[in-house]
Design a protein around this motif. Sequence first.
Motif, PDB file in Angstrom:
ATOM      1  N   TYR A 129       0.807  -1.268  -0.091  1.00  0.00           N
ATOM      2  CA  TYR A 129       0.009  -0.007   0.050  1.00  0.00           C
ATOM      3  C   TYR A 129       0.933   1.117  -0.050  1.00  0.00           C
ATOM      4  N   PHE A 162       1.803   4.735   0.079  1.00  0.00           N
ATOM      5  CA  PHE A 162       0.966   5.936   0.127  1.00  0.00           C
ATOM      6  C   PHE A 162       1.728   7.346   0.212  1.00  0.00           C
ATOM      7  N   CYS A 218      -5.776   3.947   0.606  1.00  0.00           N
ATOM      8  CA  CYS A 218      -4.526   4.146  -0.418  1.00  0.00           C
ATOM      9  C   CYS A 218      -5.204   3.781  -1.752  1.00  0.00           C
ATOM     10  N   GLN A 256      -1.419   4.528  -5.861  1.00  0.00           N
ATOM     11  CA  GLN A 256      -0.189   3.603  -5.735  1.00  0.00           C
ATOM     12  C   GLN A 256       0.518   3.424  -7.275  1.00  0.00           C
ATOM     13  N   HIS A 316      -7.568  -2.175   2.038  1.00  0.00           N
ATOM     14  CA  HIS A 316      -6.317  -1.850   2.859  1.00  0.00           C
ATOM     15  C   HIS A 316      -6.277  -2.679   4.234  1.00  0.00           C
TER      16      HIS A 316
END
Length: 122
Positions: free
Chosen positions: A9, A11, A79, A84, A105
């Motif tokens: 993830y 971010f 995110c 991404q 997430h």
Amino acid sequence: RIRKAAPVYPFLSDYRRVWEMDLCKDAYAELKTFFRHADPQHIREDKIFTKLGYIDIQHLASRVGADVLVGVGLADTVCPPSTQFAAINKMKTTVRTEIYPDFGHENLPGMHDKIIRFLSAL
């Protein structure tokens, strides 16, 4: 030098996109708070997003020299996947992306084992 990296993830990427998707919550909640307190009429919105560009990982991603393994849940609203991929697609190194279509997430099943195998190959 760092030879391998395994973000899950990634971010703080593509702040403007998060804003436009109206997903300024959780990891990006401060955007909404900032505007409410510092620029409630969004008079300086473009300038603020330009300044955030200096720390936006998508603009730093081309500097990554390590091989990368990334885990992405396509249902992630914390995110967002498009933010991404804004960073992932700008990396100029070997990148392996593990996609989890039905996950957000949260724990990505088997991802920790993939990371260990990936990093163990140093």
